[in-house]
Design an enzyme around this catalytic site. Structure first.
Site, PDB file in Angstrom:
ATOM      1  N   MET A 163       0.833  -1.195   0.000  1.00 50.23           N
ATOM      2  CA  MET A 163       0.000   0.000   0.000  1.00 50.23           C
ATOM      3  C   MET A 163       0.874   1.254   0.000  1.00 50.23           C
ATOM      4  SD  MET A 163      -3.048  -1.177   2.616  1.00 50.23           S
ATOM      5  CE  MET A 163      -4.038   0.276   2.240  1.00 50.23           C
ATOM      6  N   SER A 164       0.732   2.042  -1.060  1.00 43.90           N
ATOM      7  CA  SER A 164       1.533   3.261  -1.207  1.00 43.90           C
ATOM      8  C   SER A 164       0.827   4.495  -0.682  1.00 43.90           C
ATOM      9  CB  SER A 164       1.874   3.474  -2.682  1.00 43.90           C
ATOM     10  OG  SER A 164       0.682   3.728  -3.424  1.00 43.90           O
ATOM     11  N   GLY A 165      -0.454   4.357  -0.343  1.00 37.61           N
ATOM     12  CA  GLY A 165      -1.245   5.514   0.056  1.00 37.61           C
ATOM     13  C   GLY A 165      -2.020   6.113  -1.099  1.00 37.61           C
ATOM     14  N   GLY A 166      -1.913   5.515  -2.291  1.00 37.88           N
ATOM     15  CA  GLY A 166      -2.639   6.003  -3.448  1.00 37.88           C
ATOM     16  C   GLY A 166      -3.932   5.249  -3.674  1.00 37.88           C
ATOM     17  N   VAL A 167      -4.684   5.671  -4.688  1.00 37.93           N
ATOM     18  CA  VAL A 167      -5.998   5.096  -4.928  1.00 37.93           C
ATOM     19  C   VAL A 167      -5.893   3.659  -5.424  1.00 37.93           C
ATOM     20  CG1 VAL A 167      -6.104   6.029  -7.283  1.00 37.93           C
ATOM     21  CG2 VAL A 167      -8.223   5.469  -6.078  1.00 37.93           C
ATOM     22  N   ASP A 168      -4.881   3.335  -6.220  1.00 34.98           N
ATOM     23  CA  ASP A 168      -4.795   1.995  -6.806  1.00 34.98           C
ATOM     24  C   ASP A 168      -4.553   0.920  -5.754  1.00 34.98           C
ATOM     25  OD1 ASP A 168      -5.225   2.906  -9.401  1.00 34.98           O
ATOM     26  OD2 ASP A 168      -3.099   3.290  -9.749  1.00 34.98           O
ATOM     27  N   SER A 169      -3.535   1.100  -4.931  1.00 34.61           N
ATOM     28  CA  SER A 169      -3.236   0.072  -3.926  1.00 34.61           C
ATOM     29  C   SER A 169      -4.303   0.028  -2.840  1.00 34.61           C
ATOM     30  CB  SER A 169      -1.854   0.306  -3.316  1.00 34.61           C
ATOM     31  OG  SER A 169      -1.757   1.582  -2.708  1.00 34.61           O
ATOM     32  N   CYS A 176      13.194  -1.741  -9.370  1.00 33.50           N
ATOM     33  CA  CYS A 176      12.513  -1.719  -8.073  1.00 33.50           C
ATOM     34  C   CYS A 176      11.492  -2.850  -7.990  1.00 33.50           C
ATOM     35  CB  CYS A 176      11.837  -0.370  -7.866  1.00 33.50           C
ATOM     36  SG  CYS A 176      11.008  -0.206  -6.266  1.00 33.50           S
ATOM     37  N   GLY A 224      -0.932  -2.725  -6.763  1.00 26.18           N
ATOM     38  CA  GLY A 224      -1.897  -1.984  -7.571  1.00 26.18           C
ATOM     39  C   GLY A 224      -1.493  -1.850  -9.018  1.00 26.18           C
ATOM     40  N   CYS A 271      10.377   8.091  -7.982  1.00 24.12           N
ATOM     41  CA  CYS A 271       9.935   8.304  -6.605  1.00 24.12           C
ATOM     42  C   CYS A 271      11.026   8.834  -5.694  1.00 24.12           C
ATOM     43  CB  CYS A 271       9.360   7.003  -6.030  1.00 24.12           C
ATOM     44  SG  CYS A 271      10.606   5.724  -5.705  1.00 24.12           S
TER      45      CYS A 271
END
Length: 360
Positions: free
Chosen positions: A9-15, A102, A126, A200
């Site tokens: 989970m990156s904190g974005g909508v996809d994940s 990565c 995601g 990133c």
């Protein structure tokens, strides 16, 4: 007992939506943010990882979904495998793709191993891509996402076949707009969060600052030559240039000039007209055959030579177990050493490798 999946989970909508989809399917979901831990004060150069805001966003989503949440720290691993690679490739006159490295080394390397060691059955990300089981080969194949505009199969070509049974890509069957709409409907506050488009770990608007910090002893100005060997300018250091580049050459010739060759040994940048940027033949090495056996005969495939390249038909000539020669049927712009070439049969990823040498 429900299958356990660790979601990156990156904190974005996809994940975030990935975690919700899997929870709704009945999985035992655990949310984890990977923190590379490289901070602005790092003496080796100004790079960063996910911000505290991103971590907090991921934590809040996990709390909202009612799933456990943890942070995995991979500072040393990311520094060694991704940042060093990024700088070294530019130093050698090649153009790196850190997202692929990565994915290979961190997300589906260290992260996958740690998740499995902790008792997970799968990890999920995601990414917009699909994994499907093929009865003929009795294994999984990697395919493009339904949403061709968001497809990320290109940056996943280096996954190994033995890893595929432990990976889930729930978003591959959806369009991006559908994911944002779903996130809004279920009340995720990150539904309209802006996507990160840049590398990133780059702190500034340009990666040049990082290269100056890391490579200052090896960056040397040198000549810019035309294709006839005439010196027409001076470059700042080959690390700051890439094939096809037009801006920043600081040469007034009355017509646009493009970088067509980077000679690391002689510290020379060669420029030409736009037509000179196009090529057809090149060597790809370190090939990973993710969805097919190592070919012994020439075959035809659709080949992508960078993430935003639409792909073009080419003949693939095996030159050993992990090396091929690629010949496009029509010239393509800016075939660039250091970038990945990925081979497709329709939506199916056959394999891919790294562009090593341009032959024409």
């Amino acid at each position: 007992m429900n299958k356990r999946v660790v979601v990156a989970m990156s904190g974005g909508v996809d994940s975030s939506t990935t975690a919700w989809i899997l929870r709704e399917k009945g999985y035992d979901v655990i949310g984890v943010t990977m923190c590379i831990g490289v901070i602005d004060r790092d003496p080796k150069g100004p790079v960063r990882c996910c911000s505290l805001t991103d971590i907090d966003d991921a934590r809040r989503v996990a709390l909202q979904l009612g799933i456990p949440f943890y942070v995995f720290h991979f500072r040393e691993e990311f520094e060694r495998e991704v940042v060093d690679y990024f700088c070294n490739e530019y130093e050698q006159g090649r153009t790196p793709n850190p997202c692929i490295i990565c994915n290979e080394k961190i997300k589906f390397g260290f992260f996958l191993r740690k998740a499995l060691e902790l008792g997970a059955d799968y990890i999920a990300t995601g990414h917009y891509a699909r994994l499907e089981f093929d009865d003929k080969t009795n294994g999984y194949v990697l395919k493009k996402a339904i949403d061709k505009r968001k497809d990320q199969s290109y940056v996943l070509f280096s996954l190994r076949r033995d890893q595929l049974p432990y990976i889930l890509f729930p978003l591959g069957e959806f369009k991006k707009d559908e994911i944002r709409k779903k996130a809004f409907e279920i009340g995720l506050k990150v539904y309209n969060k802006r996507e990160s488009q840049e590398i990133c770990f780059i702190q500034d608007d340009s990666y040049h600052t990082l290269l100056i910090q890391r490579l200052k002893k090896s960056i040397e100005p040198g000549p810019i030559m035309d294709k006839n060997g005439k010196v027409i300018g001076t470059h700042r250091g080959i690390a700051f240039y890439t094939i096809g580049q037009r801006r920043g050459l600081r040469i007034a010739k009355g017509k646009p000039l493009y970088v067509i060759k980077i000679d690391r040994e002689r510290n020379i940048i060669v420029v030409g007209e736009e037509a000179d940027v196009y090529g057809e033949r090149f060597i790809v090495d370190k090939v990973n055959w993710i969805s097919s056996e190592v070919p012994s005969e020439t075959f035809c495939a659709n080949v992508k030579i960078r993430y935003n390249h639409s792909g073009s038909e080419a003949m693939i000539y095996p030159r050993g177990e992990d090396k091929v020669e690629v010949v496009f049927k029509s010239p393509q712009k800016a075939i660039t050493p250091g970038q990945a070439a990925v081979f497709y049969d329709g939506d199916k990823v056959l394999g891919g490798g790294w562009i090593r040498e341009i032959l024409n």
